[in-house]
Design a protein around this motif. Structure first.
Motif, short mmCIF file in Angstrom:
data_model
loop_
_atom_site.label_atom_id
_atom_site.label_comp_id
_atom_site.label_asym_id
_atom_site.label_seq_id
_atom_site.Cartn_x
_atom_site.Cartn_y
_atom_site.Cartn_z
N VAL A 1 29.32 38.09 50.32
CA VAL A 1 30.74 38.57 50.15
C VAL A 1 31.41 37.32 49.77
O VAL A 1 32.20 37.35 48.57
CB VAL A 1 31.27 39.47 51.06
CG1 VAL A 1 32.71 39.58 50.98
CG2 VAL A 1 30.47 40.76 50.96
N MET A 2 31.29 36.40 50.61
CA MET A 2 32.28 35.03 50.57
C MET A 2 31.95 34.33 49.24
O MET A 2 32.63 33.57 48.53
CB MET A 2 32.31 34.29 51.83
CG MET A 2 32.77 35.31 52.93
SD MET A 2 34.18 36.32 52.67
CE MET A 2 35.45 35.09 52.25
N GLN A 3 30.51 34.30 49.05
CA GLN A 3 30.09 33.33 47.83
C GLN A 3 30.60 34.19 46.59
O GLN A 3 31.02 33.60 45.57
CB GLN A 3 28.67 33.43 47.72
CG GLN A 3 28.14 32.40 48.82
CD GLN A 3 26.71 32.36 48.85
OE1 GLN A 3 25.93 33.10 48.21
NE2 GLN A 3 26.00 31.29 49.32
N ARG A 4 30.44 35.61 46.71
CA ARG A 4 31.07 36.17 45.26
C ARG A 4 32.59 36.23 45.34
O ARG A 4 33.09 36.14 44.15
CB ARG A 4 30.85 37.85 45.68
CG ARG A 4 31.49 38.84 44.82
CD ARG A 4 30.86 38.84 43.40
NE ARG A 4 31.24 39.94 42.57
CZ ARG A 4 31.53 39.81 41.06
NH1 ARG A 4 30.99 38.81 40.67
NH2 ARG A 4 31.82 40.81 40.45
N THR A 5 33.21 35.87 46.38
CA THR A 5 34.82 35.65 46.33
C THR A 5 35.03 34.37 45.54
O THR A 5 35.84 34.34 44.74
CB THR A 5 35.25 36.03 47.68
OG1 THR A 5 35.05 37.19 48.38
CG2 THR A 5 36.71 35.29 47.75
N VAL B 1 34.92 43.45 46.08
CA VAL B 1 34.14 42.10 46.43
C VAL B 1 32.74 42.81 46.79
O VAL B 1 31.69 42.23 46.48
CB VAL B 1 34.69 41.22 47.28
CG1 VAL B 1 33.51 40.02 47.37
CG2 VAL B 1 36.12 40.74 46.64
N GLY B 2 32.86 43.70 48.01
CA GLY B 2 31.66 43.96 48.49
C GLY B 2 31.69 44.63 49.94
O GLY B 2 32.90 44.52 50.43
N THR B 3 30.57 44.85 50.48
CA THR B 3 30.85 45.45 52.17
C THR B 3 30.18 44.66 52.74
O THR B 3 28.67 44.00 52.53
CB THR B 3 30.03 46.73 51.95
OG1 THR B 3 30.79 47.88 51.04
CG2 THR B 3 30.15 47.33 53.52
N ALA B 4 30.50 44.28 53.99
CA ALA B 4 29.64 43.48 55.15
C ALA B 4 30.27 43.86 56.43
O ALA B 4 31.48 43.98 56.39
CB ALA B 4 30.06 42.01 54.68
N ASN B 5 29.48 43.88 57.23
CA ASN B 5 29.73 44.18 58.68
C ASN B 5 30.42 45.57 58.93
O ASN B 5 31.64 45.71 59.49
CB ASN B 5 30.76 43.13 59.20
CG ASN B 5 30.00 41.64 58.92
OD1 ASN B 5 30.57 40.80 58.51
ND2 ASN B 5 28.96 41.48 59.73
N ARG B 6 30.19 46.53 57.91
CA ARG B 6 30.68 47.73 57.98
C ARG B 6 32.24 47.80 57.52
O ARG B 6 32.82 48.84 57.85
CB ARG B 6 30.65 48.38 59.25
CG ARG B 6 29.17 48.51 59.87
CD ARG B 6 29.24 49.45 61.19
NE ARG B 6 29.60 48.65 62.26
CZ ARG B 6 29.66 49.22 63.42
NH1 ARG B 6 29.16 50.28 64.02
NH2 ARG B 6 30.25 48.50 64.58
#
Length: 573
Positions: free
Chosen positions: A459-463, A538-543
């Motif tokens: 998610v952070m790389q996509r950001t 951006v995406g989903t991470a850690n629910r």
């Protein structure tokens, strides 16, 4: 000649145990980034400590971080200074603490009983589920367990094989180091209580040290000296910044709110007074399988007035009582008692491991674990039950990703194969191999499979890819793993600041330069104040779902209501 040969062989066994501990606990280091809830927090604080050069006052974003003393963060930052790799550095304190703890219980077992007892103590500790599970994580608990065990080590050598004043002073100094790691480091000093009981009741083997008042008083001096290594420079520096109320708040919080007051008025993780009963049975497997044999034998040893059993067992009981009193409880709180449990179990294992009932229990445990993992993995692959769907969604994995289920099946098959091939004759070897294989497979297979979603790295790389290089990024409603894994600089508006205030500050920040500014934000923080159609998912991470918003996606005049007024310090998963 035979005695020399036996000692040489036992030493070889000891080094084999040390290597095994390094392999089991160290497996997977470098294959994953910090995972919530606590790992990203401590590593982020350590990184900011390294980058800023301020090693006395840890920070999380723009805020001073006063929840824990800085010992773990110092070590992580120190290892990074040497290795320049956070993926390696953040797990090294736990690895070294675990190996050190095993070495300490080995040496205690050797001194109090025999080398064989020491080997049994170290091996039993290594294969206990909670010990391996927690020491393979970058949390404070493995480190404080080491310092508490070191404190016990010094005091027990003095109380049971003394007088040994250097060991006594070392134990008191270690207790002080435990305090500046986590307040409960003082627990090792509870050993004075069963020591006094043993003296009064005239137990065999306890050392009565008369006189030497000055030697005794050096114990508290050593304890306070260890605390002063951090406390004195911290207080002096805070005094030098007396014009900044944040430093005074930090001192008050870490010295009072996070120690005695937090213990007396614990608010998180509320549990019943019997909470630790299933913990010491379920998570202390396979060591807990010996209870049926050790309890009557311990009782016999106590009736025979053997102080070698009274002091560790009495201390374990005191630790359990200490953590059972407050309302807030977590299973990891009682982990420091595990090394002492392994120690007092070890001299009985030579007899117990030959008992058919214990071997059957061990094989039955492996069978249950193996069958459950195989059945769960097969069901997940074939019928997609609710637990499997929820796991995939919560972890942010691809729906077609089956690697985690094949890993579960593999571990389960190994457990069942060990039961089938080794049977009763080699049941002990089967149990040890089963626990070792579980951690090796999970570390080498599970870490890479779960890392992207658990660490938020994707998610952070996509950001980073979505935000132009010359533009600025801020975060609102963020978690530690977001700032830690973002490959660039990010502005924040506080971490413990309520979400609606973070949103208001972020909105104002966007308006100041709408063409070049972006905000990375959690979906729950936006409320009705963001036009989602104009935001970038951006995406989903850690629910959690994460978006990038700009000034043009804000709803004019909208202010977040109470529905998003959650404190940013809420727990992570």
């Amino acid at each position: 000649m035979d005695a020399v040969h036996d000692d040489s062989q036992e030493r070889r066994y000891f080094w084999f145990l040390m290597i095994a501990a390094l392999v089991v606990i160290g497996a997977g280091i470098g294959l994953r980034d910090p995972w919530p809830s606590d790992e990203p927090r401590f590593t982020l604080v350590a990184r900011q400590m390294f980058e800023s050069g301020d090693w006395l006052f840890p920070r999380r974003g723009i805020e001073l971080y006063a929840d824990k003393p800085p010992m773990l963060m110092w070590l992580e930052a120190g290892f990074y200074t040497l290795l320049r790799s956070w993926r390696v550095a953040f797990l090294l304190p736990s690895l070294l603490a675990s190996v050190g703890t095993i070495a300490l219980v080995y040496d205690l077992g050797r001194r109090l009983w025999t080398r064989q007892a020491g080997l049994y103590a170290g091996a039993a500790l290594l294969v206990t589920f909670q010990f391996a599970y927690q020491t393979k994580r970058a949390q404070i608990d493995p480190l404080v367990m080491f310092f508490i065990t070191l404190g016990n080590y010094g005091l027990l050598r003095h109380f049971l094989r003394g007088p040994d004043w250097r060991a006594f002073w070392l134990g008191c100094f270690a207790a002080g180091l435990g305090v500046i790691t986590k307040g409960v480091g003082i627990l090792s000093l509870f050993l004075f209580i069963p020591y006094v009981v043993a003296l009064v009741a005239r137990f065999d083997g306890v050392t009565l040290v008369r006189g030497h008042v000055g030697h005794w008083l050096l114990g508290p001096v050593a304890f306070l000296l260890a605390i002063a290594l951090w406390l004195v420079p911290m207080l002096l520096t805070a005094q030098a910044h007396s014009s900044d109320p944040a430093y005074a708040a930090y001192v008050n919080d870490i010295l009072f709110q996070q120690t005695a007051k937090r213990y007396a008025n614990s608010w998180d993780h509320g549990q019943s007074v019997f909470y630790f009963l299933p913990v010491i049975i379920g998570t202390w497997l396979p060591l807990s399988l010996t209870y049926f044999g050790t309890f009557p034998r311990w009782w016999a040893k106590l009736k025979a007035r053997d102080a070698r059993y009274l002091l560790p067992l009495g201390w374990i009981v005191l630790v359990l009582i200490f953590f059972s009193i407050p309302h807030g409880k977590r299973d990891v709180y009682v982990m420091p008692a595990l090394p002492m449990l392994a120690l007092v179990t070890a001299p009985l294992l030579d007899e117990l491991l030959g008992k058919p009932w214990l071997r059957r229990l061990g094989l039955a445990t492996l069978t249950v674990i193996g069958a459950a993992l195989v059945a769960g993995g097969v069901l997940a692959l074939t019928t997609h039950p609710k637990f499997a769907v929820n796991f995939i969604e919560q972890r942010g994995l691809e729906q077609g990703d089956t690697s985690i289920w094949w890993m579960a099946i593999t571990i389960g098959v190994i457990q069942l194969a060990l039961v089938a091939t080794m049977r009763m004759k080699r049941a002990v070897t089967a149990v040890v191999a089963g626990m070792v294989s579980l951690w090796l497979v999970f570390s080498l297979w599970g870490y890479p499979a779960l890392n992207a979603s658990s660490s938020s790295v994707e998610v952070m790389q996509r950001t980073r890819e979505l935000v132009p290089q010359d533009d600025q990024l801020a975060m609102a409603g963020w978690k530690e793993q977001n700032m830690l894994m973002y490959p660039g600089h990010a502005t924040d508006f506080g971490f413990t600041v309520p979400w609606n205030e973070q949103f208001a500050a972020a909105a104002a920040w966007l308006q100041q330069d709408p063409d070049r500014r972006w905000v990375f934000i959690q979906d729950a923080v936006m409320g009705n104040c963001v036009d989602v159609a104009k935001a970038t998912f951006v995406g989903t991470a850690n629910r959690r779902g994460w978006y990038l918003i700009r000034a043009g996606s804000l709803v004019p005049g909208c202010k977040p209501g109470e529905d998003v007024n959650e404190n940013g310090a809420s727990g992570d998963s």
